[in-house]
Scaffold this motif. Structure first.
Motif, PDB file in Angstrom:
ATOM      1  N   PHE A  80       0.882  -1.144   0.028  1.00  0.00           N
ATOM      2  CA  PHE A  80      -0.118  -0.052   0.009  1.00  0.00           C
ATOM      3  C   PHE A  80       0.820   1.369  -0.054  1.00  0.00           C
ATOM      4  CE2 PHE A  80       0.117  -1.465   4.616  1.00  0.00           C
ATOM      5  CZ  PHE A  80       0.947  -0.469   4.991  1.00  0.00           C
ATOM      6  N   PRO A  81       0.514   2.365  -0.663  1.00  0.00           N
ATOM      7  CA  PRO A  81       1.315   3.428  -0.864  1.00  0.00           C
ATOM      8  C   PRO A  81       1.339   4.078   0.627  1.00  0.00           C
ATOM      9  CG  PRO A  81      -0.252   3.546  -2.419  1.00  0.00           C
ATOM     10  CD  PRO A  81      -0.744   2.441  -1.427  1.00  0.00           C
ATOM     11  N   PHE A  82       2.354   4.827   1.026  1.00  0.00           N
ATOM     12  CA  PHE A  82       2.467   5.493   2.112  1.00  0.00           C
ATOM     13  C   PHE A  82       3.066   6.807   2.172  1.00  0.00           C
ATOM     14  CE2 PHE A  82       6.087   2.994   1.635  1.00  0.00           C
ATOM     15  CZ  PHE A  82       7.100   3.964   2.011  1.00  0.00           C
ATOM     16  N   PHE A  83       2.367   7.814   2.654  1.00  0.00           N
ATOM     17  CA  PHE A  83       2.872   9.323   2.615  1.00  0.00           C
ATOM     18  C   PHE A  83       2.906   9.747   3.878  1.00  0.00           C
ATOM     19  CE2 PHE A  83       1.791  14.013   2.628  1.00  0.00           C
ATOM     20  CZ  PHE A  83       2.451  14.300   1.352  1.00  0.00           C
ATOM     21  N   ASN A  84       4.157  10.545   3.782  1.00  0.00           N
ATOM     22  CA  ASN A  84       4.818  11.219   5.288  1.00  0.00           C
ATOM     23  C   ASN A  84       4.973  12.551   4.985  1.00  0.00           C
ATOM     24  OD1 ASN A  84       6.422   8.504   4.337  1.00  0.00           O
ATOM     25  ND2 ASN A  84       5.830   8.371   6.498  1.00  0.00           N
ATOM     26  N   GLU A  85       4.314  13.367   5.750  1.00  0.00           N
ATOM     27  CA  GLU A  85       4.395  14.842   5.691  1.00  0.00           C
ATOM     28  C   GLU A  85       5.023  15.170   6.889  1.00  0.00           C
ATOM     29  OE1 GLU A  85       1.238  18.583   4.977  1.00  0.00           O
ATOM     30  OE2 GLU A  85       0.407  16.435   5.405  1.00  0.00           O
ATOM     31  N   ILE A  86       6.063  15.999   6.832  1.00  0.00           N
ATOM     32  CA  ILE A  86       6.557  16.615   7.854  1.00  0.00           C
ATOM     33  C   ILE A  86       5.782  17.915   8.811  1.00  0.00           C
ATOM     34  CG2 ILE A  86       8.600  18.249   8.638  1.00  0.00           C
ATOM     35  CD1 ILE A  86      10.079  17.350   6.249  1.00  0.00           C
ATOM     36  N   ILE A  87       5.774  17.579  10.080  1.00  0.00           N
ATOM     37  CA  ILE A  87       4.655  18.393  10.945  1.00  0.00           C
ATOM     38  C   ILE A  87       4.890  19.697  10.505  1.00  0.00           C
ATOM     39  CG2 ILE A  87       6.582  18.658  12.636  1.00  0.00           C
ATOM     40  CD1 ILE A  87       4.370  18.306  14.514  1.00  0.00           C
ATOM     41  N   MET A  88       3.398  20.244  10.383  1.00  0.00           N
ATOM     42  CA  MET A  88       3.498  21.790  10.020  1.00  0.00           C
ATOM     43  C   MET A  88       2.568  22.364  11.482  1.00  0.00           C
ATOM     44  SD  MET A  88       2.119  22.035   6.104  1.00  0.00           S
ATOM     45  CE  MET A  88       0.830  20.806   6.292  1.00  0.00           C
ATOM     46  N   ASP A  89       3.591  23.219  11.796  1.00  0.00           N
ATOM     47  CA  ASP A  89       3.216  24.110  12.975  1.00  0.00           C
ATOM     48  C   ASP A  89       2.239  25.305  12.626  1.00  0.00           C
ATOM     49  OD1 ASP A  89       2.508  25.254  15.352  1.00  0.00           O
ATOM     50  OD2 ASP A  89       4.575  25.265  16.025  1.00  0.00           O
ATOM     51  N   ALA A  90       0.711  25.325  12.801  1.00  0.00           N
ATOM     52  CA  ALA A  90      -0.018  26.383  12.512  1.00  0.00           C
ATOM     53  C   ALA A  90      -0.349  27.200  13.996  1.00  0.00           C
ATOM     54  CB  ALA A  90      -1.513  26.179  12.002  1.00  0.00           C
ATOM     55  N   GLY A  91       0.565  27.011  15.032  1.00  0.00           N
ATOM     56  CA  GLY A  91       0.563  27.695  15.865  1.00  0.00           C
ATOM     57  C   GLY A  91      -0.175  26.720  17.466  1.00  0.00           C
ATOM     58  N   GLY A 110       8.010  25.352  -0.996  1.00  0.00           N
ATOM     59  CA  GLY A 110       7.569  26.575   0.128  1.00  0.00           C
ATOM     60  C   GLY A 110       6.766  26.300   1.281  1.00  0.00           C
ATOM     61  N   GLY A 111       6.376  24.995   1.373  1.00  0.00           N
ATOM     62  CA  GLY A 111       5.512  24.971   2.497  1.00  0.00           C
ATOM     63  C   GLY A 111       4.137  25.240   2.361  1.00  0.00           C
ATOM     64  N   CYS A 112       3.143  24.877   3.505  1.00  0.00           N
ATOM     65  CA  CYS A 112       2.001  25.286   3.448  1.00  0.00           C
ATOM     66  C   CYS A 112       1.786  26.699   3.723  1.00  0.00           C
ATOM     67  CB  CYS A 112       1.077  24.268   4.392  1.00  0.00           C
ATOM     68  SG  CYS A 112      -0.674  24.855   4.521  1.00  0.00           S
ATOM     69  N   PRO A 113       0.969  27.416   2.874  1.00  0.00           N
ATOM     70  CA  PRO A 113       0.548  28.988   2.836  1.00  0.00           C
ATOM     71  C   PRO A 113      -0.132  29.213   4.335  1.00  0.00           C
ATOM     72  CG  PRO A 113      -0.924  28.051   1.246  1.00  0.00           C
ATOM     73  CD  PRO A 113      -0.010  26.931   1.611  1.00  0.00           C
ATOM     74  N   LEU A 114      -0.661  28.231   4.871  1.00  0.00           N
ATOM     75  CA  LEU A 114      -1.297  28.499   6.297  1.00  0.00           C
ATOM     76  C   LEU A 114      -0.528  28.535   7.617  1.00  0.00           C
ATOM     77  CD1 LEU A 114      -4.529  25.970   5.926  1.00  0.00           C
ATOM     78  CD2 LEU A 114      -4.245  28.392   5.185  1.00  0.00           C
ATOM     79  N   VAL A 115       0.706  28.140   7.178  1.00  0.00           N
ATOM     80  CA  VAL A 115       1.917  28.351   8.177  1.00  0.00           C
ATOM     81  C   VAL A 115       2.604  29.733   8.201  1.00  0.00           C
ATOM     82  CG1 VAL A 115       3.817  27.423   9.241  1.00  0.00           C
ATOM     83  CG2 VAL A 115       2.253  25.819   8.146  1.00  0.00           C
ATOM     84  N   SER A 116       2.064  30.613   9.063  1.00  0.00           N
ATOM     85  CA  SER A 116       2.298  31.910   8.766  1.00  0.00           C
ATOM     86  C   SER A 116       4.196  32.302   8.865  1.00  0.00           C
ATOM     87  CB  SER A 116       1.964  32.889   9.838  1.00  0.00           C
ATOM     88  OG  SER A 116       2.623  32.470  11.252  1.00  0.00           O
TER      89      SER A 116
END
Length: 370
Positions: free
Chosen positions: A180-191, A323-329
């Motif tokens: 099965f595919p597995f996806f790993n996303e580095i933690i994104m701190d939105a505060g 560039g990372g998620c735009p929701l991370v300020s």
């Protein structure tokens, strides 16, 4: 009714914000302040989806999202029934706590091309307070198109994650003749993140990145008949990363995640949102094209600034980080290790893939000694 001219790849169906877990890193903890009342399905959303699906060369991915989407399983069944003959496929992102035999059978029988279950490896209780593989292993292994999503944090390094997944991959392969595919996303701190989640051991992170390359190279020396499940996992991971690197970065100067433009975020009433994680309304299915697109593109420019107005455009790991998620300020980026962890993990992998491409031209042809 809104008639969008751009290709639509994905429509997130935002079922509601309720959840039956309390994951320590959930972005919605800070991005959503008020839990909305349960909505009644507006039947006109089906006309909207089918109108745009008819215009696509590929099926639109209808992706069920929450909160926890399985809390809204009756709505999911209703939507699938109404859209199953349209030019769409279905997918879901779930914590899996409510999985049952009936739900698994429903997924397997109704065009679900991906059933993504969130799991963070051996220390999952530290991050999610619930171990879905421990509680639901038999059911998970029966899902025909299982996908496992993990978040890389101080409790879950990438190579450790592969090792933690391996016994389940071996059982799944025995049952389904595929991994099965597995996806790993580095933690994104939105505060909202706890500091222990981002207290990385950077030497270990770099060492594990090199382990991933070494294990991939071991796999490339083998012929297909000799490949183990572990070999297949490393080959799948490196292939996915290579594909991401090969994507033209110019696309991301116009749109990082394409939310609001090529990816729509639609609730049951017909409202459209900037993102499926923040519920900032930017229009509805009843808007005219110019009014809606002006709002969507204005918000989408948040991502473009990562490439034009910051150091991102010169970063060595831009091809994977995007560039990372735009929701991370910007404030959070500057006060946390947002960039450092991505550079430490991605740089050895990017350098290896670029070297392989320069030598062989095609990453998929890499065989034998590198």
């Amino acid at each position: 009714m809104l008639n969008l001219k751009d290709n639509i790849f994905t429509i997130f169906i935002m079922l509601g914000q309720n959840c039956n877990l309390n994951c320590k890193y959930c972005m919605q903890h800070t991005l959503i302040n008020t839990i909305q009342d349960k909505s009644v399905i507006n039947d006109e959303i089906f006309d909207f989806v089918m109108h745009h699906a008819d215009k696509q060369s590929q099926p639109i991915d209808i992706r069920f999202y929450g909160g926890e989407p399985l809390l809204y399983f009756n709505d999911i069944k209703d939507i699938v029934f109404k859209l199953k003959e349209a030019n769409v496929s279905f997918s879901i992102i779930s914590n899996g706590k409510l999985l049952s035999k009936n739900i698994v059978e429903f997924f397997n029988n109704n065009k679900f091309t991906s059933c993504a279950i969130s799991w963070d490896g051996k220390n999952v209780l530290e991050t999610r307070h619930y171990d879905v593989f421990k509680q639901k292993e038999d059911l998970l292994l029966q899902i025909k198109n299982l996908n496992v999503d993990g978040v890389i944090s101080a409790y879950n390094s990438l190579d450790d994650y592969i090792e933690a997944l391996l016994p389940y991959q071996e059982k799944y392969f025995k049952l389904n003749q595929k991994i099965f595919p597995f996806f790993n996303e580095i933690i994104m701190d939105a505060g909202a993140c706890f500091s222990d989640l981002t207290d990385f051991n950077y030497e270990k992170v770099e060492e594990q990145a090199k382990n991933i390359i070494d294990n991939f190279l071991i796999a490339t020396t083998k012929i297909n008949e000799e490949l183990t499940v572990k070999d297949k996992m490393y080959m799948l991971l490196l292939t996915m990363l290579c594909q991401q690197i090969n994507n033209d970065n110019k696309n991301y100067t116009n749109s990082y995640c394409a939310n609001g433009i090529h990816v729509l975020n639609l609730d049951l009433e017909g409202n459209l949102y900037q993102c499926h994680n923040n519920w900032i309304k930017i229009g509805s299915i009843y808007d005219d094209y110019d009014t809606y697109m002006s709002k969507a593109k204005k918000l989408d420019n948040m991502a473009a600034k990562n490439f034009v107005d910051s150091n991102c455009k010169n970063c060595s790991v831009l091809s994977l980080c995007k560039g990372g998620c735009p929701l991370v300020s910007s404030k959070i980026r500057q006060s946390t290790n947002f960039c450092k962890i991505r550079q430490t993990l991605f740089e050895p992998i990017i350098n290896f893939i670029n070297d392989a491409l320069s030598v062989h031209g095609d990453f998929n042809k890499l065989k034998g000694k590198y």
